[in-house]
Design an enzyme around this catalytic site. Structure first.
Site, PDB file in Angstrom:
ATOM      1  N   GLU A   1      71.418  -6.891 -14.679  1.00  0.00           N
ATOM      2  CA  GLU A   1      72.230  -7.329 -15.806  1.00  0.00           C
ATOM      3  C   GLU A   1      71.477  -7.151 -17.121  1.00  0.00           C
ATOM      4  O   GLU A   1      70.264  -7.373 -17.169  1.00  0.00           O
ATOM      5  CB  GLU A   1      72.607  -8.816 -15.640  1.00  0.00           C
ATOM      6  CG  GLU A   1      73.420  -9.081 -14.388  1.00  0.00           C
ATOM      7  CD  GLU A   1      73.787 -10.558 -14.211  1.00  0.00           C
ATOM      8  OE1 GLU A   1      73.455 -11.386 -15.099  1.00  0.00           O
ATOM      9  OE2 GLU A   1      74.409 -10.870 -13.187  1.00  0.00           O
TER      10      GLU A   1
ATOM     11  N   GLU B   1      82.079  -6.696 -17.052  1.00  0.00           N
ATOM     12  CA  GLU B   1      82.698  -7.931 -16.537  1.00  0.00           C
ATOM     13  C   GLU B   1      83.318  -8.732 -17.677  1.00  0.00           C
ATOM     14  O   GLU B   1      82.617  -9.109 -18.640  1.00  0.00           O
ATOM     15  CB  GLU B   1      81.647  -8.779 -15.785  1.00  0.00           C
ATOM     16  CG  GLU B   1      82.246 -10.059 -15.228  1.00  0.00           C
ATOM     17  CD  GLU B   1      81.367 -10.772 -14.199  1.00  0.00           C
ATOM     18  OE1 GLU B   1      80.316 -10.232 -13.793  1.00  0.00           O
ATOM     19  OE2 GLU B   1      81.757 -11.884 -13.801  1.00  0.00           O
TER      20      GLU B   1
HETATM   21  O1  KIV Z   1      77.524 -10.522  -7.931  1.00  0.00           O
HETATM   22  C1  KIV Z   1      78.650  -9.992  -8.060  1.00  0.00           C
HETATM   23  O2  KIV Z   1      79.561 -10.172  -7.250  1.00  0.00           O
HETATM   24  C2  KIV Z   1      78.866  -9.120  -9.208  1.00  0.00           C
HETATM   25  C3  KIV Z   1      80.276  -8.638  -9.446  1.00  0.00           C
HETATM   26  C4  KIV Z   1      81.035  -9.683 -10.130  1.00  0.00           C
HETATM   27  C5  KIV Z   1      80.296  -7.353 -10.161  1.00  0.00           C
HETATM   28  O3  KIV Z   1      77.966  -8.859  -9.948  1.00  0.00           O
END
Ligand code: KIV
Length: 288
Positions: free
Chosen positions: A118, A185
């Site tokens: 991220e 997201e």
């Molecule tokens: O951890 C997860 O499920 C994610 C998705 C929301 C893309 O990062």
């Protein structure tokens, strides 16, 4: 005949050909196999497993060991999808060396083909270092759940000019650093469209409207594992929680009524064996 696993080259080609694709999370051998059987090309072992499978209220408590443990199980159930593992909270933030160690373990021990991390421009040098070391990277922008305390909650991102510009620039920087795809997201649909048009790598949306190159969902939401929780961006394509509740109450009723198990679900031995056992224990201490 050996089955071929989807590669990052296949994912890149989909963008070049304008071919939309589905992506989904999986957390264990059962979900890994379901995704395999559905032929879904992109599988994320998401750190959302912290909430979905482990009952935490955020992704923050998920450790690298837990992530690897679940990735191994998914890989045992899935032979065809590209498997991407999330790098958990604080396993890549210190420096690129830490990220290399963490991502290396996800590939070497977990069996993933790529990692997701991220963040925007601040993480770009790490993305570059990983891709130079041969570790494919997926970026993740918009709501970044590992920064939930900093963001102040699960609020859509990119709703004003400054933040929207920042997100577009971050996406370009991640692409330049070597990311082969980017998850968006909870980004407004119009902004996702703009980002998708500007990138040569696929955007994978969740709560980001219909214009991304791909869509990712959390498998628990898609299959309806939780009847009391459906996020705005999700659609239940099945109601497995309801089906499971009905099945379990049927099981309990039949056990209590003595209608399950029956002979059909049992194995048997001849009466002579039982008689012989009875005779044997009759002469034993404590026997009848
Ligand atoms: O951890 C997860 O499920 C994610 C998705 C929301 C893309 O990062």
């Amino acid at each position: 005949m050996s089955v071929m696993r989807v590669t990052i080259a296949d994912i890149r080609k989909k963008k070049a050909k304008g071919e939309r694709f589905a992506a989904i999370t999986a957390y264990d051998v059962v979900t890994g196999r379901l995704v395999d059987e559905a032929g879904i090309p992109f599988l994320l072992v998401g750190d959302s497993l912290g909430m979905v499978s482990l009952g935490y209220d955020s992704t923050i408590p998920v450790t690298l060991d837990v992530m690897i443990h679940h990735t191994q199980a998914v890989v045992r159930g899935n032979k065809t999808s590209l498997i991407v593992a999330d790098l958990p909270f604080m396993t890549y933030h210190k420096n690129a060396e830490q990220a290399l160690d963490s991502a290396g373990r996800c590939l070497q021990e977990g069996g993933a083909q790529a990692v997701k991390l991220e963040g925007g421009r601040s993480i770009a040098p790490t993305v570059k270092r990983l891709t130079e070391a041969g570790i494919p990277v997926v970026g993740h922008l918009g709501i970044t759940p590992q920064s939930i305390h900093q963001l102040g909650g699960f609020k859509a991102q990119g709703k004003n000019v400054a933040r929207a510009t920042e997100l577009l620039e971050d996406a370009l920087v991640l692409q330049e650093a070597g990311a082969f795809a980017i998850v968006l997201e909870c980004v407004p649909a119009e902004l996702s469209k703009l980002i998708t048009e500007r990138l040569s790598i696929p955007t994978i949306g969740i709560g980001a409207g219909p214009h991304c190159d791909a869509e990712i969902q959390v498998i628990a939401d898609t299959l309806g594992w939780f009847s009391d929780f459906v996020p705005k961006h999700a659609k239940q394509f099945a109601k497995l929680a309801d089906a499971a509740a009905a099945a379990l109450s049927g099981y309990v009723k039949e056990v209590e009524a003595g209608t399950f198990p029956t002979e059909k679900e049992s194995v048997s031995v001849s009466e002579e064996v039982i008689r012989a056992v009875e005779e044997r224990i009759a002469g034993a201490p404590g026997g009848a």
